[in-house]
Enzyme design. Sequence first.
Site, PDB file in Angstrom:
ATOM      1  N   TYR A  26       0.829  -1.214   0.000  1.00 46.82           N
ATOM      2  CA  TYR A  26       0.000   0.000   0.000  1.00 46.82           C
ATOM      3  C   TYR A  26       0.864   1.266   0.000  1.00 46.82           C
ATOM      4  CZ  TYR A  26      -4.022  -3.007   0.937  1.00 46.82           C
ATOM      5  OH  TYR A  26      -5.014  -3.965   0.833  1.00 46.82           O
ATOM      6  N   ASP A  56      -2.181 -11.061   8.267  1.00 43.07           N
ATOM      7  CA  ASP A  56      -1.399 -12.173   7.700  1.00 43.07           C
ATOM      8  C   ASP A  56       0.040 -12.177   8.194  1.00 43.07           C
ATOM      9  OD1 ASP A  56      -3.309 -13.409   5.805  1.00 43.07           O
ATOM     10  OD2 ASP A  56      -3.337 -11.384   4.990  1.00 43.07           O
ATOM     11  N   HIS A  93       4.883  -6.557  -4.355  1.00 45.86           N
ATOM     12  CA  HIS A  93       3.467  -6.702  -4.661  1.00 45.86           C
ATOM     13  C   HIS A  93       2.708  -5.436  -4.323  1.00 45.86           C
ATOM     14  CE1 HIS A  93       1.726  -7.033  -0.549  1.00 45.86           C
ATOM     15  NE2 HIS A  93       2.971  -7.332  -0.262  1.00 45.86           N
ATOM     16  N   TYR A 134     -11.390  -0.797  -0.726  1.00 48.28           N
ATOM     17  CA  TYR A 134     -11.487  -0.457   0.700  1.00 48.28           C
ATOM     18  C   TYR A 134     -10.195   0.201   1.172  1.00 48.28           C
ATOM     19  CZ  TYR A 134      -8.494  -3.813   3.286  1.00 48.28           C
ATOM     20  OH  TYR A 134      -7.431  -4.481   3.842  1.00 48.28           O
ATOM     21  N   ARG A 135      -9.155   0.111   0.347  1.00 51.90           N
ATOM     22  CA  ARG A 135      -7.834   0.591   0.737  1.00 51.90           C
ATOM     23  C   ARG A 135      -6.980   0.500  -0.521  1.00 51.90           C
ATOM     24  NH1 ARG A 135      -4.869  -3.275   5.157  1.00 51.90           N
ATOM     25  NH2 ARG A 135      -3.159  -1.955   5.806  1.00 51.90           N
TER      26      ARG A 135
END
Length: 615
Positions: free
Chosen positions: A147, A208, A446, A527-528
């Site tokens: 993110y 996670d 990622h 959502y993000r």
Amino acid sequence: MSSKPTIVPRPPTLDECHSGIPDNLLSPALQVKARLAGNQDLTPHERKELPVVPLGHTREEFMRAVSELAHILGQQNIEINDKPLDDGWYIEHPNTHDAFNLLDPEDTVSSAAVYPGSVEEVQAVVRWANKFRIPIFPISIGRNLGYGGAAPRVRGSVIVDLGRRMNRVLDIDPDNCTCLVEPGVTFYALYEAIQKRGFKHLWIDVPDLGGGSVIGNTLDRGVGYTPYGDHYAMHSGMEVVLPQGQLVRTGMGALPNNNTWQTFPYGFGPYYDGIFTQSNFGIVTKMGMTLMPNPGGHESFMYTFEKEEDLPEIVEIIRPLRIGNILENVAQLKHVIQEVAALGKPRSAWVRPGESLKDSIKRVAKELPCGDCTWVYYGTCYGPPELRNARLKLIHEAFTKISGARKIDHRGLPPDHYFWSRDRICSGVPDIQELNWLNWVPNGAHVFFSPICPIRGEDATRLLAIAKKWHEAHNLDCFPAFCVGLREMHLIINVVYNRGCKESRHSAYRCMRGMIQEAAGYGYGEYRTHLLFQDQVSRTYSWNDCALMGLHNTVKDCLDPNGILAPGRQGIWPSSYRDNGWELTCDDTEVDGEENRLSEGDAVARTRKTVDVKL
Ligand code: ADP
């Protein structure tokens, strides 16, 4: 790149560093680190003309301002970002830039990092930023990988790294099952603190990976996998430094001598906590979190489903079970490709020359405990055996209505199987194994595509088709996982790319832009999202002439008139930047064009904005 095991220096442990790895995870962490190092050929990025200073300042002015701050915080608590940019890895991560950069690491790079040691010092940093009009960007740990990591949106911002010196677990209340933490408390650290104090009856909820902070994750509205998985919903009370330096406590925290700050989140009057999440309206310096009492046991389970076309039926079956709380935690339905990626070896180890990825996965999966299947469901039931067994029976009856559905007997699974990592996480024990799939490509990085959709078969099918289309168009492998909340579903896709390869980075970037735009057309919103897509995503929430963004702008201008706090985060720009060319929207990518060409010049021009801005 070598396929031999790589010898790597051991990462710091929790005893040595607030963001270190707990002792019991040192050995798996070393294995993960060695595997990643063996699949990497990048060296730190060399750089010129340092530090990069915020627009509107000369390097001399900036350094004068910094020396004033050094008087307040101490020289040792300020670090100028003038070294080569080292991407590190999960545990030894940088606070200077996005370690998983999608464009150029220099695009969202900081000028310096400061390490306040108290709330008063955070206030002092904020006042300093206002005085000099220098943008600051708070992080707790800065491990928000996928993110944007620790990167600021505005180049040359000063990172306020709260975690290094503000990392105490301030309270654990074993009777009410709550805690109060500072920004630098990671899930690893909170878990260890609870164990050390002998509170075996308390569980935490972990994402996670456990290396992020409880505060940073909650503020970004992250989730975990026990019944307490919605972290924001489970928090109670915040202490916040506002962008001009005022200090507030929310909820019951506003009542002097209160004794219910962590047990009643609302207090009296308007309830503000939400505006400090996914925003740039304040710096959170303390937060309360509720803890789950040990439910008296748990049992994880794993089902497989044969065909890709089973997806709508599976989702229709999950919905009533989830809403009725028979499925008690976030239900996870993963594509079988993730069973293979979770083994930690690169794609090239599995895919034979001339063989399609689909055929390779089929061949490899046949030899794995999951067998030849397309979907794998991981879930957990909680409570003493009689409660669990009743639920497990209902779940079994429901899932096995699908032809070819199979329950995998977990008792026969080897100890290093991914199932056991899920089992730990779903019972509140932090882990590190999730990083294994990063090895899928060399220099693995990622970015997450995370839209929300109804728990409905046709929506799951449509969203999956959108994601697959854009992955295929950009030659990327698709790793879908549906995470089912109480009344909605997140599709979480890790777009995995080679950050050492410009073409691969750009493919991921373009793929993200395309998926976001097309999904929004069908009413699916993220959502993000990663820092670089926040302008685009915020603009998809455009109902009534972008009324919601208008409200964000009003609040921003009121709380932060000088626009110093995390400008651009979440697509919210202070008035001095707004509509002035900073926004990174979809028009830097021709998403619908045949070529899907990334006009890099445009994207870079915006992140490195050079036009004159009145700050
Ligand atoms: P983590 O601790 O999980 O690594 P980060 O520190 O990377 O999370 O933060 C995630 C996001 O939340 C970032 O965009 C950051 O700006 C924001 N954030 C983190 N901590 C705070 C805080 N204490 N106050 C305000 N915003 C924060």
